[in-house]
Design a protein around this motif. Structure first.
Motif, PDB file in Angstrom:
ATOM      1  N   CYS A   1      -6.638   0.660  -2.745  1.00  0.00           N
ATOM      2  CA  CYS A   1      -5.649   1.613  -3.275  1.00  0.00           C
ATOM      3  C   CYS A   1      -6.159   2.241  -4.563  1.00  0.00           C
ATOM      4  CB  CYS A   1      -4.308   0.919  -3.535  1.00  0.00           C
ATOM      5  SG  CYS A   1      -3.365   0.526  -2.059  1.00  0.00           S
TER       6      CYS A   1
ATOM      7  N   ALA B   1      -1.362   4.736   3.392  1.00  0.00           N
ATOM      8  CA  ALA B   1      -1.016   3.316   3.304  1.00  0.00           C
ATOM      9  C   ALA B   1      -1.421   2.588   4.583  1.00  0.00           C
ATOM     10  CB  ALA B   1       0.475   3.156   3.044  1.00  0.00           C
TER      11      ALA B   1
ATOM     12  N   THR C   1       0.827  -1.209   0.000  1.00  0.00           N
ATOM     13  CA  THR C   1       0.000   0.000   0.000  1.00  0.00           C
ATOM     14  C   THR C   1       0.861   1.259   0.000  1.00  0.00           C
ATOM     15  OG1 THR C   1      -0.251  -0.089   2.421  1.00  0.00           O
ATOM     16  CG2 THR C   1      -1.988  -1.121   1.094  1.00  0.00           C
TER      17      THR C   1
ATOM     18  N   LEU D   1       0.392   3.931  -2.925  1.00  0.00           N
ATOM     19  CA  LEU D   1      -0.196   5.233  -2.591  1.00  0.00           C
ATOM     20  C   LEU D   1       0.843   6.329  -2.387  1.00  0.00           C
ATOM     21  CD1 LEU D   1      -2.918   3.938  -0.153  1.00  0.00           C
ATOM     22  CD2 LEU D   1      -3.237   4.725  -2.501  1.00  0.00           C
TER      23      LEU D   1
ATOM     24  N   VAL E   1      -5.211   2.181   4.679  1.00  0.00           N
ATOM     25  CA  VAL E   1      -5.675   1.109   3.794  1.00  0.00           C
ATOM     26  C   VAL E   1      -5.345  -0.253   4.400  1.00  0.00           C
ATOM     27  CG1 VAL E   1      -5.334   0.005   1.547  1.00  0.00           C
ATOM     28  CG2 VAL E   1      -5.683   2.472   1.688  1.00  0.00           C
TER      29      VAL E   1
END
Length: 189
Positions: A93, A56, A46, A50, A59
């Motif tokens: 994402c 991140a 992530t 990102l 997520v």
């Protein structure tokens, strides 16, 4: 006289399918064990997608929340747990990247070197890593995801394809296009 070593068997780590069954039944200890196993890889993925550590982490937390809520839906015959979690992370994402409209600028800090290089080597390596990250960030999201899963996360082709919900042939094509695009960017063309 010979000494005989008596060793007690080391208990095996529970299989992920068994842990998921226990998570589906509401067992927090099983959830914590799975979270400890998978969070580092999810964060790497992530963060690379990102390019924003706070997002991140959000997520990755959402992926774990979905693992807890949707554990009963996991089918170990269809995918490995890591693949299932990366597929969720990929979709989250992608949603954020679409909302964003464009990627955030690359953080200038490069990854630390494993060994202690000379200051000149360290500076050169940081510049190379920063250039690679900049070129990788400029690729389309799907190409970046394919390259990240295959090379950075070291997923096998079928597993990475499943995470991106592609058939294997489409994944190899996407990976090939991503490598070519990255190579062209790095060569200035």
């Amino acid at each position: 006289m010979t000494a005989e070593w008596v060793s007690s068997p080391v208990p095996a780590e529970p299989a992920e399918a068994e842990l998921m069954r226990r998570v589906a039944a509401g067992e927090e200890a099983a959830f914590r064990l799975l979270a400890e196993r998978h969070t580092p890889a999810l964060l790497r993925f992530t963060d690379r997608m990102l390019r924003n550590r706070a997002e991140a982490e959000e997520v990755a937390q959402e992926v774990l929340f979905r693992l807890w809520r949707q554990a009963a839906r996991f089918d170990p015959d269809r995918a490995r747990l890591g693949t299932w979690l990366h597929a969720i992370a990929w979709r989250l994402c992608l949603d954020r990247l679409r909302r964003r409209g464009a990627d955030l600028p690359l953080d200038a800090a490069a990854e630390a070197a494993d060994a202690a290089p000379s200051p000149l080597e360290a500076s050169s390596r940081r510049a190379d890593l920063a250039a690679l990250e900049t070129h990788l960030a400029a690729l389309p999201h799907r190409q970046r995801a394919a390259l990240t899963l295959f090379y950075h996360q070291e997923m096998e082709g079928p597993e990475a394809a499943a995470a991106l919900r592609l058939d294997l042939r489409a994944f190899w094509s996407l990976l090939r296009r991503g490598r070519a695009a990255l190579r062209a960017r790095m060569q200035g063309g």
